[in-house]
Design a protein around this motif. Sequence first.
Motif, mmCIF file in Angstrom:
data_model
loop_
_atom_site.group_PDB
_atom_site.id
_atom_site.type_symbol
_atom_site.label_atom_id
_atom_site.label_comp_id
_atom_site.label_asym_id
_atom_site.label_seq_id
_atom_site.Cartn_x
_atom_site.Cartn_y
_atom_site.Cartn_z
ATOM 1 N N LEU A 144 25.906 41.251 29.051
ATOM 2 C CA LEU A 144 26.425 40.352 28.185
ATOM 3 C C LEU A 144 26.490 41.153 26.981
ATOM 4 O O LEU A 144 27.345 40.655 25.994
ATOM 5 N N ASP A 145 26.022 42.229 26.585
ATOM 6 C CA ASP A 145 26.123 42.802 25.168
ATOM 7 C C ASP A 145 26.195 44.258 25.331
ATOM 8 O O ASP A 145 26.336 45.011 24.190
ATOM 9 N N SER A 146 26.948 44.918 26.541
ATOM 10 C CA SER A 146 27.024 46.263 26.601
ATOM 11 C C SER A 146 28.465 46.447 26.019
ATOM 12 O O SER A 146 29.218 45.618 26.333
ATOM 13 N N SER A 147 28.899 47.463 25.548
ATOM 14 C CA SER A 147 30.114 48.157 25.264
ATOM 15 C C SER A 147 30.754 48.345 26.525
ATOM 16 O O SER A 147 30.306 49.255 27.577
ATOM 17 N N ARG A 148 32.015 47.883 26.581
ATOM 18 C CA ARG A 148 32.864 48.156 27.497
ATOM 19 C C ARG A 148 34.079 48.659 27.491
ATOM 20 O O ARG A 148 35.233 48.676 28.002
ATOM 21 N N ASN A 149 34.238 49.520 26.185
ATOM 22 C CA ASN A 149 35.550 50.269 25.655
ATOM 23 C C ASN A 149 35.720 51.297 26.512
ATOM 24 O O ASN A 149 34.866 52.023 27.162
ATOM 25 N N ALA A 150 37.036 51.475 26.854
ATOM 26 C CA ALA A 150 37.523 52.533 27.891
ATOM 27 C C ALA A 150 37.564 53.689 27.238
ATOM 28 O O ALA A 150 37.691 53.895 26.047
ATOM 29 N N VAL A 151 37.240 54.949 28.161
ATOM 30 C CA VAL A 151 37.252 56.239 27.590
ATOM 31 C C VAL A 151 38.351 57.084 28.345
ATOM 32 O O VAL A 151 38.301 56.911 29.626
ATOM 33 N N TYR A 152 39.019 57.667 27.627
ATOM 34 C CA TYR A 152 40.353 58.222 28.319
ATOM 35 C C TYR A 152 39.837 59.571 28.783
ATOM 36 O O TYR A 152 39.602 60.393 27.736
ATOM 37 N N VAL A 153 40.392 60.186 29.784
ATOM 38 C CA VAL A 153 40.273 61.526 30.244
ATOM 39 C C VAL A 153 41.534 61.855 30.939
ATOM 40 O O VAL A 153 42.163 61.016 31.240
ATOM 41 N N THR A 154 41.883 63.285 31.107
ATOM 42 C CA THR A 154 42.894 63.778 31.523
ATOM 43 C C THR A 154 42.597 64.209 32.984
ATOM 44 O O THR A 154 41.809 65.227 33.061
ATOM 45 N N ARG A 155 43.270 63.855 34.165
ATOM 46 C CA ARG A 155 42.671 64.201 35.339
ATOM 47 C C ARG A 155 43.687 63.848 36.312
ATOM 48 O O ARG A 155 44.770 63.267 36.010
ATOM 49 N N ARG A 156 43.789 64.613 37.537
ATOM 50 C CA ARG A 156 44.719 64.259 38.533
ATOM 51 C C ARG A 156 44.230 63.240 39.260
ATOM 52 O O ARG A 156 43.053 62.782 39.266
ATOM 53 N N ALA A 157 44.919 62.522 40.339
ATOM 54 C CA ALA A 157 44.684 61.532 40.885
ATOM 55 C C ALA A 157 43.401 61.773 41.609
ATOM 56 O O ALA A 157 42.529 60.984 41.901
ATOM 57 N N ASP A 158 43.464 62.837 42.585
ATOM 58 C CA ASP A 158 42.209 63.248 43.456
ATOM 59 C C ASP A 158 40.780 63.872 42.588
ATOM 60 O O ASP A 158 40.183 63.913 43.395
ATOM 61 N N GLU A 159 41.130 63.705 41.251
ATOM 62 C CA GLU A 159 39.909 64.031 40.637
ATOM 63 C C GLU A 159 39.024 62.874 39.876
ATOM 64 O O GLU A 159 38.186 62.869 38.951
ATOM 65 N N LYS A 160 39.402 61.398 40.410
ATOM 66 C CA LYS A 160 39.133 60.252 40.084
ATOM 67 C C LYS A 160 37.473 60.480 39.744
ATOM 68 O O LYS A 160 36.960 59.833 38.796
ATOM 69 N N TYR A 161 36.664 61.028 40.950
ATOM 70 C CA TYR A 161 35.342 60.780 40.818
ATOM 71 C C TYR A 161 34.583 62.140 40.607
ATOM 72 O O TYR A 161 33.457 62.362 40.876
ATOM 73 N N ASP A 162 35.179 63.245 40.069
ATOM 74 C CA ASP A 162 34.749 64.283 39.631
ATOM 75 C C ASP A 162 33.792 64.125 38.540
ATOM 76 O O ASP A 162 33.746 63.270 37.706
ATOM 77 N N GLU A 163 32.801 64.811 38.616
ATOM 78 C CA GLU A 163 31.494 64.808 37.225
ATOM 79 C C GLU A 163 32.221 64.524 36.296
ATOM 80 O O GLU A 163 31.651 63.880 35.390
ATOM 81 N N ASP A 164 32.889 65.580 35.624
ATOM 82 C CA ASP A 164 33.584 65.538 34.349
ATOM 83 C C ASP A 164 34.398 64.558 34.155
ATOM 84 O O ASP A 164 34.918 64.641 32.927
ATOM 85 N N CYS A 165 34.814 63.818 35.073
ATOM 86 C CA CYS A 165 35.815 62.865 34.746
ATOM 87 C C CYS A 165 35.485 61.334 34.935
ATOM 88 O O CYS A 165 36.125 60.313 34.934
ATOM 89 N N ILE A 166 33.951 61.010 35.198
ATOM 90 C CA ILE A 166 33.408 59.802 35.168
ATOM 91 C C ILE A 166 32.531 59.646 33.900
ATOM 92 O O ILE A 166 32.148 60.498 33.157
ATOM 93 N N ILE A 167 32.302 58.333 33.520
ATOM 94 C CA ILE A 167 31.321 57.836 32.499
ATOM 95 C C ILE A 167 30.042 57.338 33.321
ATOM 96 O O ILE A 167 30.227 56.405 33.976
ATOM 97 N N PRO A 168 29.011 58.145 33.349
ATOM 98 C CA PRO A 168 27.689 57.559 33.922
ATOM 99 C C PRO A 168 27.252 56.321 33.429
ATOM 100 O O PRO A 168 27.075 56.210 32.044
#
Length: 195
Positions: A144-168
């Motif tokens: 109810l109180d967490s930030s849900r702002n989008a973070v933009y990264v540059t990646r290919r479609a197959d890099e969707k879940y690479d470590e440096d392309c996600i927000i833990p």
Amino acid sequence: YDSPRKQRFVGRVLADKKHNVAAAARAEGIHPRSAHKIWRKYPETGTTHRRPGQGRPPSLTPADKRFILRTVRKNRRMPFGEVGNLVNSSATVVCDYLKPLRIAKRKLYLKPEHKVRRLDWARTNADRARWDDIAWSDESYIYLDSSRNAVYVTRRADEKYDEDCIIPTFAQSSIRVMVWGCAMQDRKGPLIALE
């Protein structure tokens, strides 16, 4: 030159064999060099209409494109304006080249041992013939109180879940509601809010 004038020019050349290209061009007020180009093109295409152009030539060279890819893979959150400055171009040109722009996926943080155990489980159960007798259940927090702002990264479609392309994400928040639910292959269970 507009199409009607070019068509009249071609018609003059075809109708009167005495008319050479230069004479037909003079009669229609077309420059001789342009007239020869129109006449050469007519037998190939069968029309005097302009063919669709290829558009503006690309502003990025192949070397620029390779440099941009290397740069954004080193720093996936670098703004496109900064990347464009490095290759003497604009943010729009860089964005168009790197399409599609992706929003970083939020994914529960997994330690290396978690990943190993999940992969082992998947390999163990890969040959299972039927899954329709299994109910899958999980619980989840609604924050109810967490930030849900989008973070933009540059990646290919197959890099969707690479470590440096996600927000833990971490399952912690001061204000939250936990819900539990389950689903099977062709039906789902109730969604229950937990105390």
